[in-house]
Scaffold this motif. Structure first.
Motif, PDB file in Angstrom:
ATOM      1  N   VAL A  75      42.895  35.735  51.481  1.00 38.05           N
ATOM      2  CA  VAL A  75      42.519  35.622  50.067  1.00 38.05           C
ATOM      3  C   VAL A  75      43.209  36.714  49.267  1.00 38.05           C
ATOM      4  CG1 VAL A  75      40.620  35.697  48.426  1.00 38.05           C
ATOM      5  CG2 VAL A  75      40.310  34.594  50.654  1.00 38.05           C
ATOM      6  N   GLY A  76      43.824  36.328  48.182  1.00 35.10           N
ATOM      7  CA  GLY A  76      44.495  37.294  47.328  1.00 35.10           C
ATOM      8  C   GLY A  76      45.485  36.609  46.415  1.00 35.10           C
ATOM      9  N   SER A  77      46.323  37.419  45.755  1.00 40.26           N
ATOM     10  CA  SER A  77      47.321  36.904  44.815  1.00 40.26           C
ATOM     11  C   SER A  77      48.608  37.694  44.998  1.00 40.26           C
ATOM     12  CB  SER A  77      46.816  37.014  43.383  1.00 40.26           C
ATOM     13  OG  SER A  77      47.779  36.522  42.473  1.00 40.26           O
ATOM     14  N   THR A  78      49.743  36.992  44.975  1.00 35.44           N
ATOM     15  CA  THR A  78      51.044  37.633  45.129  1.00 35.44           C
ATOM     16  C   THR A  78      52.081  36.822  44.344  1.00 35.44           C
ATOM     17  OG1 THR A  78      52.654  38.472  46.710  1.00 35.44           O
ATOM     18  CG2 THR A  78      51.609  36.363  47.233  1.00 35.44           C
ATOM     19  N   THR A  79      53.336  37.251  44.429  1.00 36.20           N
ATOM     20  CA  THR A  79      54.417  36.579  43.701  1.00 36.20           C
ATOM     21  C   THR A  79      55.438  36.028  44.683  1.00 36.20           C
ATOM     22  OG1 THR A  79      55.545  38.706  43.445  1.00 36.20           O
ATOM     23  CG2 THR A  79      54.163  37.956  41.615  1.00 36.20           C
ATOM     24  N   LEU A  80      56.106  34.947  44.242  1.00 38.42           N
ATOM     25  CA  LEU A  80      57.125  34.292  45.050  1.00 38.42           C
ATOM     26  C   LEU A  80      58.359  34.062  44.184  1.00 38.42           C
ATOM     27  CD1 LEU A  80      58.133  32.719  47.581  1.00 38.42           C
ATOM     28  CD2 LEU A  80      56.997  30.695  46.602  1.00 38.42           C
ATOM     29  N   THR A  94      48.217  32.104  44.362  1.00 41.24           N
ATOM     30  CA  THR A  94      46.807  32.498  44.514  1.00 41.24           C
ATOM     31  C   THR A  94      46.239  31.802  45.730  1.00 41.24           C
ATOM     32  OG1 THR A  94      46.570  32.753  42.116  1.00 41.24           O
ATOM     33  CG2 THR A  94      44.548  32.576  43.415  1.00 41.24           C
ATOM     34  N   VAL A  95      45.746  32.577  46.676  1.00 44.01           N
ATOM     35  CA  VAL A  95      45.150  32.037  47.896  1.00 44.01           C
ATOM     36  C   VAL A  95      43.650  32.275  47.836  1.00 44.01           C
ATOM     37  CG1 VAL A  95      45.119  32.123  50.414  1.00 44.01           C
ATOM     38  CG2 VAL A  95      47.260  32.531  49.176  1.00 44.01           C
ATOM     39  N   PHE A 121      38.833  32.137  41.450  1.00 49.03           N
ATOM     40  CA  PHE A 121      39.660  33.340  41.449  1.00 49.03           C
ATOM     41  C   PHE A 121      39.105  34.310  42.479  1.00 49.03           C
ATOM     42  CE2 PHE A 121      39.889  31.553  37.194  1.00 49.03           C
ATOM     43  CZ  PHE A 121      41.258  31.482  36.968  1.00 49.03           C
ATOM     44  N   ALA A 122      39.956  34.647  43.452  1.00 45.30           N
ATOM     45  CA  ALA A 122      39.536  35.584  44.504  1.00 45.30           C
ATOM     46  C   ALA A 122      38.210  35.123  45.101  1.00 45.30           C
ATOM     47  CB  ALA A 122      39.449  36.994  43.948  1.00 45.30           C
ATOM     48  N   ASN A 123      37.123  35.886  44.913  1.00 48.25           N
ATOM     49  CA  ASN A 123      35.818  35.525  45.462  1.00 48.25           C
ATOM     50  C   ASN A 123      34.855  35.060  44.376  1.00 48.25           C
ATOM     51  OD1 ASN A 123      36.437  36.100  48.161  1.00 48.25           O
ATOM     52  ND2 ASN A 123      36.018  38.286  47.855  1.00 48.25           N
ATOM     53  N   SER A 124      35.363  34.543  43.285  1.00 44.31           N
ATOM     54  CA  SER A 124      34.515  34.136  42.161  1.00 44.31           C
ATOM     55  C   SER A 124      34.888  32.731  41.700  1.00 44.31           C
ATOM     56  CB  SER A 124      34.667  35.107  40.993  1.00 44.31           C
ATOM     57  OG  SER A 124      34.307  36.424  41.380  1.00 44.31           O
ATOM     58  N   PHE A 155      30.080  34.503  47.337  1.00 45.10           N
ATOM     59  CA  PHE A 155      30.874  34.357  46.131  1.00 45.10           C
ATOM     60  C   PHE A 155      30.003  34.623  44.907  1.00 45.10           C
ATOM     61  CE2 PHE A 155      31.994  30.913  49.185  1.00 45.10           C
ATOM     62  CZ  PHE A 155      33.094  31.537  49.735  1.00 45.10           C
ATOM     63  N   ALA A 156      30.682  34.779  43.781  1.00 42.83           N
ATOM     64  CA  ALA A 156      29.994  34.968  42.502  1.00 42.83           C
ATOM     65  C   ALA A 156      30.328  33.788  41.603  1.00 42.83           C
ATOM     66  CB  ALA A 156      30.432  36.267  41.838  1.00 42.83           C
TER      67      ALA A 156
END
Length: 473
Positions: A75-80, A94-95, A121-124, A155-156
């Protein structure tokens, strides 16, 4: 998957038509969303090379010369970055957790209100958008609350939905009237509704507040309606009170039973009459509808109630204990007492006695409030108490009397000028009078021959007649 494509443009050298154009490759940006353990294929015609910001979040594998496979790892966010024959393409990857995405899709399928979308988004999980009215907001909040147990600890769920018209058509209706055109209705950050502005009088203010309280969807669960309205005039309530004591003999001889009369309809223009048994006697208007049992209209008050009470008083079977005129602000309590105070010894410490004073007699507490339709709601608490030396307590040779108390509490709504009649606070007293010849009347055995005993029994009813009226200045 959404792409924003920058148009490929070429620059040609001026005056050199046959020359080859100088081309600048376009740059494409987009976003990719996938779950952990999921893979997606990104088209890349003429693939040259790829680069990923964080390989722990997303894995990138070229598939031939025209595609790139992106794998969701954590889980997270990165660029490609992808370089191909059409230029460089930038992506935000976004995973999300697989369970989070399943919950997001479940919430999205349960919400059928237009203008609302659900994102992860992430854990929400964020529920965002705009609904048209407060009722839709209440429905949406209820749906989101049902999924809260499934997200607890993992999660929230964030509810960020707003209402396009939070006050419905109320603000427009208020603006259309000259008396309420200056009223403003706003919500604060804690869910309260603040009502401010200037209105002509307190009746108009209560009308506005009653309409605001009816907007249940706009008021938070723990929210309140905050009154910051100002009135151009000052409204007070005048409560005229008559406290009467009528004995049982007078009631029986006159055939009067308060609130037991039956109205006899008559022809138009004729005076109204009341029948009690076989006798025609003006008494009190009977209850014509629910909630009117203690209310006497202004017409019947002046034509039937006043003569009845006057007759009872002049015949010696009733007397006026007091006739106060209480004036108070709406919502404030007014108190009246006919009686006194008795000293009561109270222990205040070791070998210490202090004196406390207890009120007795006829006590009345009224709390009137102006309603939005101009009616007056009156909370009434009368109390009648008498000293009782028979059941008193003897302390150091002094008798501290007990109190016989009768209390009543009710809430009545009337129009201004209508009277409220309350009875039923009965007082029953028995007296024994002994007449005897001194010394001889105290002799044993022969004493009763020289004394006589007479008994007197009396029962009285304390009646309250109250007439609230609105005073405006």
């Amino acid at each position: 998957m959404h792409y924003l494509v920058r148009v490929l443009f070429c620059l040609t050298a001026a005056g050199a038509i046959a020359a080859a154009p100088l081309c600048v490759r376009a740059q494409t940006s987009g976003s990719l969303s996938l779950r952990t353990g999921q893979s997606i294929v990104v088209p890349a015609p003429g693939l040259e090379r790829v680069a990923v910001g964080d390989g722990k979040i997303a894995g990138v594998v070229p598939a031939g010369a025209n595609e790139v496979v992106v794998n969701g790892k954590t889980v997270g966010s990165t660029t490609l970055f992808v370089w191909s024959g059409t230029g460089r393409h930038d992506y935000v990857v976004t995973v999300t957790d697989q369970a989070l995405d399943d919950l997001r899709r479940m919430i999205a399928s349960a919400i059928t209100i237009p203008g609302v979308h659900v994102d992860a988004f992430a854990n929400s999980i964020v529920v965002n958008g705009t609904v048209s009215n407060p009722d839709d907001l209440v429905t949406l909040t209820d749906i989101v609350a049902r999924f809260a147990p499934a997200a607890t600890g993992k999660f929230a769920i964030v509810d960020a939905v707003t209402v396009a018209h939070p006050m419905g058509g109320l603000q427009s209706l208020l603006a259309a009237s000259p008396d309420t055109a200056g009223v403003s209705i706003e919500r604060d950050t804690t869910g309260n509704i603040i009502v401010s502005g200037t209105v002509p009088d307190r009746t108009t203010a209560e009308m506005v507040l009653a309409n605001v309280r009816s907007l249940g969807g706009s008021l938070a669960t723990t929210g309140k309606v905050i009154d910051r309205l100002q009135t151009a005039t000052t409204s007070q309530i005048d409560v005229k009170v008559y406290i009467l004591e009528i004995d049982d003999t007078g009631l029986k001889n006159l055939g009067v039973q308060l609130q037991a009369a039956t109205y006899q309809p008559v022809a138009a223009g004729a005076a109204p009459t009341f029948a009690l048994g076989q006798a025609i006697f003006p008494v009190v208007e009977s209850a014509g509808a629910i909630g009117r049992a203690l209310t006497v209209g202004s017409f019947f008050r002046t034509t039937t109630l006043a003569p009845t009470l006057n007759l009872i008083i002049t015949s010696g079977h009733g007397r006026i204990l007091s006739s106060p005129d209480l004036v108070t602000l709406p919502g404030h309590k007014a108190t009246f007492l006919v009686g006194g105070q008795i000293p009561i010894p109270v222990s205040s410490g070791p070998q210490q006695i202090s004196i406390d004073y207890k009120e007795y007699g006829v006590k009345l507490e009224v709390t009137p409030t102006i309603l939005g339709n101009g009616d007056i709601e009156t909370l009434i608490s009368p109390e009648v108490s008498n000293l009782d030396f028979t059941d008193g307590v003897t302390l150091n040779g002094f008798v501290v009397p007990a109190l016989k108390t009768s209390t009543l509490s009710t809430d009545v709504i009337t129009k201004g000028g209508e009277s409220i009649v309350m009875g039923g606070l009965l007082s029953h007293m028995e007296q024994r009078n002994i007449n005897k010849i001194p010394l001889l009347g105290d002799l044993p055995i022969l004493g009763p021959l020289f004394r006589s005993v007479s008994y007197q029994t009396s029962k009285t009813d304390v009646v309250f007649v109250m007439t609230p009226t609105i005073l405006t200045r």
